[in-house]
Write an enzyme that holds these catalytic residues in place. Structure first.
Site, PDB file in Angstrom:
ATOM      1  N   HIS A 112      11.682  -8.306 -14.377  1.00  0.00           N
ATOM      2  CA  HIS A 112      12.621  -7.202 -14.182  1.00  0.00           C
ATOM      3  C   HIS A 112      11.833  -5.939 -13.865  1.00  0.00           C
ATOM      4  O   HIS A 112      12.018  -4.898 -14.497  1.00  0.00           O
ATOM      5  CB  HIS A 112      13.467  -6.987 -15.438  1.00  0.00           C
ATOM      6  CG  HIS A 112      14.303  -8.158 -15.834  1.00  0.00           C
ATOM      7  ND1 HIS A 112      15.001  -8.198 -17.029  1.00  0.00           N
ATOM      8  CD2 HIS A 112      14.555  -9.329 -15.211  1.00  0.00           C
ATOM      9  CE1 HIS A 112      15.653  -9.358 -17.117  1.00  0.00           C
ATOM     10  NE2 HIS A 112      15.391 -10.057 -16.030  1.00  0.00           N
ATOM     11  N   TYR A 129       4.027  -3.932   7.168  1.00  0.00           N
ATOM     12  CA  TYR A 129       3.675  -5.300   7.548  1.00  0.00           C
ATOM     13  C   TYR A 129       3.426  -6.210   6.349  1.00  0.00           C
ATOM     14  O   TYR A 129       3.580  -7.433   6.434  1.00  0.00           O
ATOM     15  CB  TYR A 129       2.468  -5.306   8.489  1.00  0.00           C
ATOM     16  CG  TYR A 129       1.142  -5.027   7.831  1.00  0.00           C
ATOM     17  CD1 TYR A 129       0.402  -6.055   7.250  1.00  0.00           C
ATOM     18  CD2 TYR A 129       0.591  -3.745   7.805  1.00  0.00           C
ATOM     19  CE1 TYR A 129      -0.822  -5.817   6.636  1.00  0.00           C
ATOM     20  CE2 TYR A 129      -0.626  -3.490   7.206  1.00  0.00           C
ATOM     21  CZ  TYR A 129      -1.328  -4.524   6.623  1.00  0.00           C
ATOM     22  OH  TYR A 129      -2.533  -4.281   6.021  1.00  0.00           O
ATOM     23  N   HIS A 186      19.582  -7.414 -11.204  1.00  0.00           N
ATOM     24  CA  HIS A 186      18.855  -8.283 -12.129  1.00  0.00           C
ATOM     25  C   HIS A 186      17.343  -8.061 -12.075  1.00  0.00           C
ATOM     26  O   HIS A 186      16.754  -7.621 -13.053  1.00  0.00           O
ATOM     27  CB  HIS A 186      19.207  -9.747 -11.807  1.00  0.00           C
ATOM     28  CG  HIS A 186      18.748 -10.731 -12.824  1.00  0.00           C
ATOM     29  ND1 HIS A 186      19.405 -11.926 -13.049  1.00  0.00           N
ATOM     30  CD2 HIS A 186      17.684 -10.737 -13.664  1.00  0.00           C
ATOM     31  CE1 HIS A 186      18.779 -12.602 -14.000  1.00  0.00           C
ATOM     32  NE2 HIS A 186      17.715 -11.896 -14.382  1.00  0.00           N
ATOM     33  N   TYR A 191      -5.490 -15.164   6.746  1.00  0.00           N
ATOM     34  CA  TYR A 191      -5.954 -14.002   5.994  1.00  0.00           C
ATOM     35  C   TYR A 191      -6.646 -14.435   4.707  1.00  0.00           C
ATOM     36  O   TYR A 191      -6.142 -15.254   3.953  1.00  0.00           O
ATOM     37  CB  TYR A 191      -4.765 -13.099   5.658  1.00  0.00           C
ATOM     38  CG  TYR A 191      -5.142 -11.834   4.926  1.00  0.00           C
ATOM     39  CD1 TYR A 191      -5.690 -10.756   5.611  1.00  0.00           C
ATOM     40  CD2 TYR A 191      -4.961 -11.721   3.554  1.00  0.00           C
ATOM     41  CE1 TYR A 191      -6.044  -9.593   4.941  1.00  0.00           C
ATOM     42  CE2 TYR A 191      -5.313 -10.567   2.871  1.00  0.00           C
ATOM     43  CZ  TYR A 191      -5.855  -9.515   3.581  1.00  0.00           C
ATOM     44  OH  TYR A 191      -6.207  -8.366   2.927  1.00  0.00           O
TER      45      TYR A 191
END
Length: 221
Positions: free
Chosen positions: A97, A116, A159, A212
């Protein structure tokens, strides 16, 4: 309990304690699960993480059945079970949360391609699953619908957020990144409309993200 299983259970506890320490999810909120054997290990409901022991972690069968003699599983066990069943390449689920992601989810909004790095969740946006009461099959269905198409994370209306990964560390790191993106997006929105990147640019970014962080160049045939 074998050492390997005890280590897996302790890892769940350690990551949940890190949620508290970082502010990603406070007190008893949030939960995490890890694929284990033919089922999964999940945090119990209503227990402070700083008091958990490895034997307090709950094992669930793949259909959600809880073998007797254990604590009750997290109230959100259902979407953990359903995500792990629906996505074989996912081995861990983290639900928190976190403040900014939850604030955005309380508007019923996801995170568009304002930056990005949104591609870290596997698509050109991070959607917001429709609201349903916590712990229900309806909420699980909404989360699975939001993750459809290869996405690894989503917000949950009114939520919080849910993030997945090949490992528990991956899922936790993604939850941190989602919270960071939500914070950046809300800050940018306070200054005006964001300049969102077009789908064709996000497609380029998603392709680059496949490589990456790799430490070796691909082998050439």
């Amino acid at each position: 309990m074998h050492d390997h299983e005890r280590a897996a259970r302790q890892s769940l506890i350690d990551h949940c304690r890190a949620m508290n320490a970082s502010g990603l999810s406070l007190h008893k909120s949030g939960n995490a699960s890890l694929r284990w054997g033919t089922g999964l290990l999940i945090t119990p409901t209503g227990r402070a993480y700083d008091r958990l022991l490895p034997e307090d972690i709950v094992y669930l069968e793949a259909d959600g059945t809880c073998p007797p003699g254990q604590l009750l599983p997290s109230s959100e066990w259902r979407f953990h079970v359903d995500i792990l069943n629906a996505f074989p390449d996912v081995n861990a689920v983290v639900h928190v949360h976190s403040t900014h992601a939850t604030a955005l989810a309380c508007l019923g909004e996801g995170i568009p391609a304002f930056h990005y790095m949104v591609a870290v969740a596997g698509g050109d946006r991070i959607p917001c699953a429709e609201y349903a009461t916590f712990g229900t099959a309806a909420l699980s269905d909404n989360v699975l619908r939001a993750l459809d198409g290869g996405l690894r994370a989503c917000l949950m209306a009114n939520h919080g957020q849910v993030a997945t990964g090949k490992t528990l560390a991956d899922a936790y790191a993604l939850a941190e990144e989602i919270e960071n993106l939500a914070r950046q997006y809300l800050l940018a929105r306070s200054l005006g409309p964001t300049r969102n990147l077009p789908p064709e640019e996000m497609a380029v970014v998603l392709e680059k993200f496949k490589y990456y962080g790799q430490q070796r160049t691909p082998e050439r045939g």
